[in-house]
Design an enzyme around this catalytic site. Structure first.
Site, PDB file in Angstrom:
ATOM      1  N   LYS A   4      -8.314  34.039  -9.544  1.00  0.00           N
ATOM      2  CA  LYS A   4      -9.069  32.772  -9.584  1.00  0.00           C
ATOM      3  C   LYS A   4     -10.164  32.963 -10.629  1.00  0.00           C
ATOM      4  O   LYS A   4     -11.362  32.916 -10.311  1.00  0.00           O
ATOM      5  CB  LYS A   4      -9.636  32.472  -8.188  1.00  0.00           C
ATOM      6  CG  LYS A   4     -10.260  31.095  -8.019  1.00  0.00           C
ATOM      7  CD  LYS A   4      -9.278  29.952  -7.975  1.00  0.00           C
ATOM      8  CE  LYS A   4     -10.026  28.627  -7.920  1.00  0.00           C
ATOM      9  NZ  LYS A   4      -9.103  27.460  -8.052  1.00  0.00           N
TER      10      LYS A   4
ATOM     11  N   ASP B 246      -4.386  28.984  -6.298  1.00  0.00           N
ATOM     12  CA  ASP B 246      -3.929  27.658  -5.847  1.00  0.00           C
ATOM     13  C   ASP B 246      -2.616  27.284  -6.535  1.00  0.00           C
ATOM     14  O   ASP B 246      -1.678  26.783  -5.911  1.00  0.00           O
ATOM     15  CB  ASP B 246      -5.015  26.593  -6.052  1.00  0.00           C
ATOM     16  CG  ASP B 246      -5.737  26.691  -7.394  1.00  0.00           C
ATOM     17  OD1 ASP B 246      -5.447  27.627  -8.170  1.00  0.00           O
ATOM     18  OD2 ASP B 246      -6.594  25.817  -7.678  1.00  0.00           O
TER      19      ASP B 246
ATOM     20  N   ASP C  38       1.686  34.711   4.000  1.00  0.00           N
ATOM     21  CA  ASP C  38       2.116  33.856   5.121  1.00  0.00           C
ATOM     22  C   ASP C  38       2.924  32.673   4.583  1.00  0.00           C
ATOM     23  O   ASP C  38       3.942  32.279   5.159  1.00  0.00           O
ATOM     24  CB  ASP C  38       0.917  33.338   5.929  1.00  0.00           C
ATOM     25  CG  ASP C  38       0.585  34.239   7.120  1.00  0.00           C
ATOM     26  OD1 ASP C  38       0.878  35.450   7.035  1.00  0.00           O
ATOM     27  OD2 ASP C  38       0.050  33.737   8.124  1.00  0.00           O
TER      28      ASP C  38
ATOM     29  N   TYR D  84     -12.504  41.878   2.860  1.00  0.00           N
ATOM     30  CA  TYR D  84     -12.221  42.764   3.988  1.00  0.00           C
ATOM     31  C   TYR D  84     -13.131  43.988   4.022  1.00  0.00           C
ATOM     32  O   TYR D  84     -13.066  44.781   4.955  1.00  0.00           O
ATOM     33  CB  TYR D  84     -10.761  43.233   3.932  1.00  0.00           C
ATOM     34  CG  TYR D  84      -9.766  42.182   4.380  1.00  0.00           C
ATOM     35  CD1 TYR D  84      -9.496  41.077   3.596  1.00  0.00           C
ATOM     36  CD2 TYR D  84      -9.083  42.315   5.594  1.00  0.00           C
ATOM     37  CE1 TYR D  84      -8.580  40.118   3.988  1.00  0.00           C
ATOM     38  CE2 TYR D  84      -8.166  41.362   6.001  1.00  0.00           C
ATOM     39  CZ  TYR D  84      -7.913  40.267   5.203  1.00  0.00           C
ATOM     40  OH  TYR D  84      -7.004  39.320   5.607  1.00  0.00           O
TER      41      TYR D  84
ATOM     42  N   ASP E 120      -3.335  38.069   1.684  1.00  0.00           N
ATOM     43  CA  ASP E 120      -3.137  37.722   3.096  1.00  0.00           C
ATOM     44  C   ASP E 120      -2.581  36.305   3.203  1.00  0.00           C
ATOM     45  O   ASP E 120      -1.609  36.048   3.913  1.00  0.00           O
ATOM     46  CB  ASP E 120      -4.479  37.827   3.832  1.00  0.00           C
ATOM     47  CG  ASP E 120      -4.357  37.408   5.287  1.00  0.00           C
ATOM     48  OD1 ASP E 120      -3.407  37.849   5.950  1.00  0.00           O
ATOM     49  OD2 ASP E 120      -5.213  36.625   5.755  1.00  0.00           O
TER      50      ASP E 120
HETATM   51  C1  IPM Z   1      -2.080  40.564   8.222  1.00  0.00           C
HETATM   52  C2  IPM Z   1      -2.982  40.056   9.292  1.00  0.00           C
HETATM   53  C3  IPM Z   1      -4.248  40.893   9.306  1.00  0.00           C
HETATM   54  C4  IPM Z   1      -4.918  40.741   7.966  1.00  0.00           C
HETATM   55  C5  IPM Z   1      -5.217  40.569  10.450  1.00  0.00           C
HETATM   56  C6  IPM Z   1      -4.530  40.611  11.800  1.00  0.00           C
HETATM   57  C7  IPM Z   1      -6.424  41.471  10.439  1.00  0.00           C
HETATM   58  O1  IPM Z   1      -3.250  38.709   9.128  1.00  0.00           O
HETATM   59  O2  IPM Z   1      -1.635  41.722   8.316  1.00  0.00           O
HETATM   60  O3  IPM Z   1      -1.785  39.829   7.284  1.00  0.00           O
HETATM   61  O4  IPM Z   1      -5.706  39.807   7.762  1.00  0.00           O
HETATM   62  O5  IPM Z   1      -4.678  41.564   7.093  1.00  0.00           O
HETATM   63 MN    MN Z   2      -2.161  37.806   7.493  1.00  0.00          MN
END
Ligand code: IPM
Ligand code: MN
Length: 353
Positions: free
Chosen positions: A190, A224, A252, A138, A248
């Protein structure tokens, strides 16, 4: 004297303003009940403003926001704006400029919420990911050569300084101590392939742990394998610390195991400055204005905000009320499937306090 906090509210795009409104409703009710004051001020940052003015974020935005005690965000992302512009120009820019170097993402399955993992319930899924929030892929380091030609190259670099790693680890160890559950901090890396960046993380992790946190157990998992265990044995985890990119992705995955984007919340935290709290899900433009989107993730982000501001009792009460709503009221977390409208769910949580 009554404690008072100034909160900047960025409703943002799509359903962002609708869910933020319910969060503000619940936060206001909690403030009344627990005897503190919240002064909310709205900011119009987002896709609509960008399409109207051509400006993503005013020059002095972070300077303005720095005057607040916290920032409360709905969602950023507009279907008429090319991907990347608002995300980089608003969300990432604020994270970087306000040096919100921690992204705190609890993965907690609430009672009554359908879990996609077989034979797993709330007693198995309750851990927190401490995602580093400023470095890694990032950082923006990289570029193209010969762009648009057959010989084009693209390079994007994962970077970490020892300073960035150490301050994140410090937060993670302290958080694990304060949480006081399994007293286990797991580094997700990793080291078998990313032999520079995660070697740095690994050394820093064990050095700090050995010297300053001998009472905290240290585990290590490759990213992983982390994904595998998050599905197979989520009960192993207490606190996971990791870099920005892996954080990130795994959050999710974690969000899905706790019932999805309708419930997952996060905090972009600068422990010495101004922090920003947001539901993890996006702006869900197709549901805009329909009063069907689930506001619980935004409400949980508000709960994290109060916890970080030091209003722990109020934060606990919000969580308890949300749990009561998931256990006894709503049928499903999905938009349009809750059996209640967005505003009704906000009312239920506020009344439940
Ligand atoms: C998150 C989102 C952001 C990230 C994006 C929208 C830039 O996916 O907050 O997890 O990658 O950090
Ligand atoms: Mn995200």
């Amino acid at each position: 004297m009554t404690k008072s906090y100034n909160i900047a509210v960025i409703g943002g795009d799509g359903t962002g303003p609708e869910v933020a409104r319910e969060g503000v409703k619940v936060l206001g009710a909690a403030a009344d009940k627990f005897g503190f004051k919240l002064n909310f001020e709205d900011f119009d940052y987002g896709g609509e403003r960008y399409l109207k003015t051509g400006e993503v974020l005013p020059e002095n935005a972070s300077e303005e926001l720095r005057k607040f005690d916290a920032i409360y965000l709905g969602a950023i992302g507009h279907p008429d704006v090319k991907p990347g512009i608002l995300e980089k120009g608003i969300l990432l820019r604020l994270r970087f400029e306000l040096d919100q170097y921690i992204n705190l993402r609890p993965v907690k399955l609430f009672p009554g919420v359908a879990c996609p993992l077989k034979d797993k319930g709330p007693e198995h899924i309750d851990y927190v990911v401490v995602r580093e929030n400023t470095g890694d892929l990032y950082s923006g380091a990289g570029g193209f050569t010969l762009k648009g030609t057959p010989n084009e190259t693209a390079i994007q670099t994962s970077m970490y300084t020892r300073f960035q790693v150490d301050r994140c680890l410090k937060y993670a160890f302290e958080y694990t101590k304060k949480r006081n559950k399994k007293k286990t901090l797991a580094l997700c890396g990793k080291t078998n392939v990313l032999t520079f960046v995660y070697d740095l993380w690994d050394r820093a992790f064990h050095e700090m742990g050995e010297k300053e946190y001998s009472d905290i157990r240290r585990d290590y998992y490759h990213v992983d394998a982390t994904c595998m265990w998050m599905i197979k044995n989520p009960e192993w985890f207490d606190v996971i610390v990791t870099g920005n990119m892996f954080g990130d992705i795994i959050t999710d995955l974690g969000a899905m195991t706790q019932g999805g984007m309708g419930i997952a919340a996060g905090g972009n935290i600068n422990p010495e400055g101004v922090s920003m709290f947001e539901p993890i899900g996006g702006s869900a433009p197709k549901y805009t204005g329909k009063n069907v989107i689930n506001p619980l993730a935004a409400i949980c982000a508000g709960q994290m905000m109060l916890d970080t501001l030091g209003e722990e009792k109020a934060a606990k009460a919000i969580e308890a009320s949300v749990m009561n709503v998931t256990a006894n009221k709503i049928k499903d977390l999905g938009a349009g499937r809750m059996g209640y409208s967005t505003t009704e769910v906000g009312d239920l949580v506020a009344e439940g306090l």
